[in-house]
Motif scaffolding. Structure first.
Motif: not given
Length: 220
Positions: A162-163, A208-211, A29-34, A181-187
């Motif tokens: 991430g770490l 997106t920053n995710s914990i 489970y993660s909390e995601d901040n876009i 940390y996630r970033t979109a590669f596609t549209k």
């Protein structure tokens, strides 16, 4: 996309029946901040949606982890991924009369963007101690299951880096707390005039920053 799923299923099947390597199943489970907010033109002119991505989003799912060595492992699985935004339709070309002014000022509402996510992540754990650090990198394949934008793409691919830190509770149970940390590669949106009118943020490239927290059961 079809090739990605096929290769993933073959890889999972091969690893699951292998007699070598550590196998773990987990709940994550993660909390995601876009990050970011901007304007999405949907009508081919100045009319569209003011979007804010600072919403309460999350990821919930199951994971499968296979250890190639004591330090390197592959993580995959399936998760329900919430990427909702807050938006309101702005009729920028409407005339300011008694009828149109009501259509211009719209209270922002939560707009659904929901996905099933299949990650392919490589994780490195340099220490085999009870409390251990982790570093991971890979891609996340998102398949749309519900959205309120007609032109939203059915498939979204993100890169993830991430770490974290893990703790071995027992021989067969551990927990891992991770930042990603996630970033979109596609549209995200197709055939729309996506304009970063007021900021450097680009709505078609989600960041997106995710914990997150993952609880793993060690099968072998």
């Amino acid at each position: 996309m079809k090739n990605t799923i096929t290769c993933l299923l073959l890889l999972i099947s091969t690893l699951a029946f292998s007699q070598q390597g550590q196998i773990q199943f987990g709940i994550n489970y993660s909390e995601d901040n876009i990050a970011g907010s901007d304007y999405l033109i949907t009508d081919g002119n100045a009319n569209g949606y003011s979007l804010s991505n600072r919403e309460h989003n999350y990821t919930l799912g199951l994971s499968f982890q296979y250890g190639f060595t004591e330090n390197f492992s592959l993580i995959t699985g399936v998760s329900y991924n919430n990427k909702d935004v807050k938006g309101g339709y702005n009729c920028a070309t409407c005339y300011y009369n008694d009828l149109a002014i009501t259509n211009y000022f719209v209270i922002p509402v939560r707009m659904k963007q929901r996905y099933l996510a299949i990650p392919i992540i490589v994780q490195f754990a340099p220490l085999q101690t009870r409390l251990y650090p982790t570093i991971h990198a890979g891609i996340v394949n998102n398949f749309s299951v519900e959205n309120e934008f007609e032109n939203e793409q059915s498939y979204l691919q993100e890169g993830q880096l991430g770490l974290g830190v893990g703790y071995k509770i027992t021989k067969h149970l551990n927990v891992e707390l991770q930042y990603a940390y996630r970033t979109a590669f596609t549209k995200v949106y197709q055939d729309l005039d996506v304009q970063p009118a007021y900021t450097d943020y680009e709505p078609n490239k989600l960041n997106t920053n995710s914990i997150g927290l993952r609880v793993n059961y060690i099968l072998k």
